[in-house]
Design an enzyme around this catalytic site. Sequence first.
Site, PDB file in Angstrom:
ATOM      1  N   SER A 163      42.841  38.468  43.707  1.00  0.00           N
ATOM      2  CA  SER A 163      42.702  37.037  43.994  1.00  0.00           C
ATOM      3  C   SER A 163      43.557  36.170  43.084  1.00  0.00           C
ATOM      4  O   SER A 163      44.117  35.165  43.522  1.00  0.00           O
ATOM      5  CB  SER A 163      41.235  36.616  43.868  1.00  0.00           C
ATOM      6  OG  SER A 163      40.453  37.241  44.848  1.00  0.00           O
ATOM      7  N   ASP A 191      36.302  37.088  37.941  1.00  0.00           N
ATOM      8  CA  ASP A 191      36.964  38.232  37.298  1.00  0.00           C
ATOM      9  C   ASP A 191      38.465  38.177  37.552  1.00  0.00           C
ATOM     10  O   ASP A 191      38.916  37.667  38.574  1.00  0.00           O
ATOM     11  CB  ASP A 191      36.432  39.552  37.855  1.00  0.00           C
ATOM     12  CG  ASP A 191      34.935  39.713  37.626  1.00  0.00           C
ATOM     13  OD1 ASP A 191      34.340  38.818  37.014  1.00  0.00           O
ATOM     14  OD2 ASP A 191      34.383  40.732  38.063  1.00  0.00           O
ATOM     15  N   ASP A 231      41.779  40.767  37.759  1.00  0.00           N
ATOM     16  CA  ASP A 231      42.320  42.131  37.793  1.00  0.00           C
ATOM     17  C   ASP A 231      43.718  42.090  37.207  1.00  0.00           C
ATOM     18  O   ASP A 231      44.557  41.300  37.651  1.00  0.00           O
ATOM     19  CB  ASP A 231      42.376  42.647  39.232  1.00  0.00           C
ATOM     20  CG  ASP A 231      40.999  42.774  39.850  1.00  0.00           C
ATOM     21  OD1 ASP A 231      40.112  43.343  39.198  1.00  0.00           O
ATOM     22  OD2 ASP A 231      40.811  42.298  40.983  1.00  0.00           O
ATOM     23  N   ASP A 273      39.368  43.315  34.175  1.00  0.00           N
ATOM     24  CA  ASP A 273      39.545  44.751  34.394  1.00  0.00           C
ATOM     25  C   ASP A 273      41.018  45.053  34.186  1.00  0.00           C
ATOM     26  O   ASP A 273      41.867  44.581  34.961  1.00  0.00           O
ATOM     27  CB  ASP A 273      39.139  45.138  35.818  1.00  0.00           C
ATOM     28  CG  ASP A 273      37.630  45.108  36.020  1.00  0.00           C
ATOM     29  OD1 ASP A 273      36.912  44.844  35.042  1.00  0.00           O
ATOM     30  OD2 ASP A 273      37.180  45.330  37.153  1.00  0.00           O
ATOM     31  N   LYS A 313      37.302  33.738  52.695  1.00  0.00           N
ATOM     32  CA  LYS A 313      36.571  34.374  51.589  1.00  0.00           C
ATOM     33  C   LYS A 313      35.241  33.680  51.342  1.00  0.00           C
ATOM     34  O   LYS A 313      34.214  34.334  51.127  1.00  0.00           O
ATOM     35  CB  LYS A 313      37.414  34.345  50.307  1.00  0.00           C
ATOM     36  CG  LYS A 313      38.507  35.394  50.247  1.00  0.00           C
ATOM     37  CD  LYS A 313      39.244  35.361  48.925  1.00  0.00           C
ATOM     38  CE  LYS A 313      38.345  35.666  47.761  1.00  0.00           C
ATOM     39  NZ  LYS A 313      39.076  35.862  46.508  1.00  0.00           N
ATOM     40  N   TYR A 360      30.949  40.409  51.797  1.00  0.00           N
ATOM     41  CA  TYR A 360      32.167  40.523  50.988  1.00  0.00           C
ATOM     42  C   TYR A 360      31.893  41.517  49.864  1.00  0.00           C
ATOM     43  O   TYR A 360      31.349  41.180  48.822  1.00  0.00           O
ATOM     44  CB  TYR A 360      32.523  39.145  50.409  1.00  0.00           C
ATOM     45  CG  TYR A 360      33.840  39.070  49.674  1.00  0.00           C
ATOM     46  CD1 TYR A 360      34.975  38.543  50.287  1.00  0.00           C
ATOM     47  CD2 TYR A 360      33.961  39.490  48.350  1.00  0.00           C
ATOM     48  CE1 TYR A 360      36.185  38.446  49.608  1.00  0.00           C
ATOM     49  CE2 TYR A 360      35.161  39.400  47.672  1.00  0.00           C
ATOM     50  CZ  TYR A 360      36.272  38.881  48.302  1.00  0.00           C
ATOM     51  OH  TYR A 360      37.466  38.783  47.624  1.00  0.00           O
TER      52      TYR A 360
END
Length: 525
Positions: free
Chosen positions: A93, A104, A106, A158, A219, A228
């Site tokens: 995202s 979060d 990534d 992450d 989303k 989702y």
Amino acid sequence: MTGDSTLGGQQPRKHYGITSSISLAFPREIDHIYTQKLTEAMKPFGVFEGEDELILGKLNSFVKEWIAEISESKNLPPSAVANVGGKIFTFGSYRLGVHTKGADIDALCVAPRHVERTDFFSSFFEKLKRHDEIKDLRAVEDAFVPVIKFKFDGIEIDLLFARLALQSIPDNLDLRGDSLLRNLDIRCIRSLNGCRVTDEILYLVPNKENFRLTLRAIKLWAKRRGIYSNMLGFLGGVSWAMLVARTCQLYPNAVAATLVHKFFLVFSKWEWPNPVLLKQPEDSNLNLPVWDPRVNPSDRYHLMPIITPAYPQQNSTYNIVFNWPFLLTICQFFQIFCFKVSLHYIVLTASASTEDNHLEWIGLVESKIRVLVGNLERNEYITLAHVNPQSFPGSKENHNENEFVSMWFIGISFKKLDNSDCVNIDLTYDIQSFTDTVYRQASNINMLKDGMTIEATHVKKKQLHHYLPPELVQRKKKVKKKSLVCCSLDGSQLDSSRDTDIGTPFSSPTPVSKPCQPVSTPEDR
């Protein structure tokens, strides 16, 4: 973007994706007005807030420092150390430009060839541990895609690792080229995949801003409807993004309000299991496994193939367990997941004795819930099993104060029977096979510790207020209807007098009573 086509001597017309566009119509004034209204409708949900550039800048500095230190320790000459580089890439995202505040992130740490994965999970892990802004630091080195997880100034990150076959990593490195995958180990290829897929999606859409606004709307709709979550057997972020991207390719000049409408129009009529492709798959002759039902028999059984556009192409929905018509139920567009839909629920409870154990335990349990949902939906008397992707903390009245507890709610819809006789539906085996799977895997990876438990309880809709906040389960009086189906988790009749006010616990893998009427087999009918 694919090649051009010429019609009757006219100018070549560009098109996106693997087919021509459905419509090249430009937006009308009313379409712009509706798009503005869509934007205003989404603002209260906070979908436009979110910039964490400062955190990523700091993290990028940490990576460059660490790679320089590692290079020095491995006796690289000073001139090489000064130019060795290293970089943090984002994906998901954040990279797509639809990140929300506090969500979060990534990210991927890309290092040159002399930096080993063991260095990342040892010296870089220790470097992060020394920084006060870093909290909840944990390494998952033996995962399918190895990762370091942590909170940086309160933001969950992450962080994956990939080591490229390059002497240095320049700041302007483009990860889209397939040649970068040559001579890499499979874990590095998997780690690179997220960035490569995200970048390819952005490259293949005709208008990035229209794509982003449409994706934000879809989303939000999917999250509010409780559909989702890749882990739980729904579509995850990359799958929703690819469906929106395909819609943009089919209507390249449309604005967001039109694209949202066309999204539902296109995919409500999509003939699954025909795959969704953003471009023709390419073979880079690197002998990596790719999605190809002509070659791989298992690929022929995928329900809803949505194929990633970067090599090696994969099906992002290989673990989906829900039917597409159910996913596309619109109702009120941004209406939240409703606990009034089902009359029966299974409350799945995961408990552990410490916070660290609980964090590990719920991660494993959640990753297997789709197995339970699949088991339930294969039951001939169940038409739908729908898990709410959101987990809830356990209430103190139902659990020990020293326990750390998470709960998931699975709504169950039963098939309407032709007669009014009571049929006992035994779900013992479905649930027992799920719990056995979780305990077995926990034992195999040496995770299982004292205090880690899973419990399943049958709860009627009218009993949900014992488990959930009152605003989620506003109770309304209804005309009482004659019950057609009785179901059971432990072999007993669920609406018998032995039911407690808060639900019927699943306590034994062995049925304790006979059904009030034998379930007939197909041969008996």
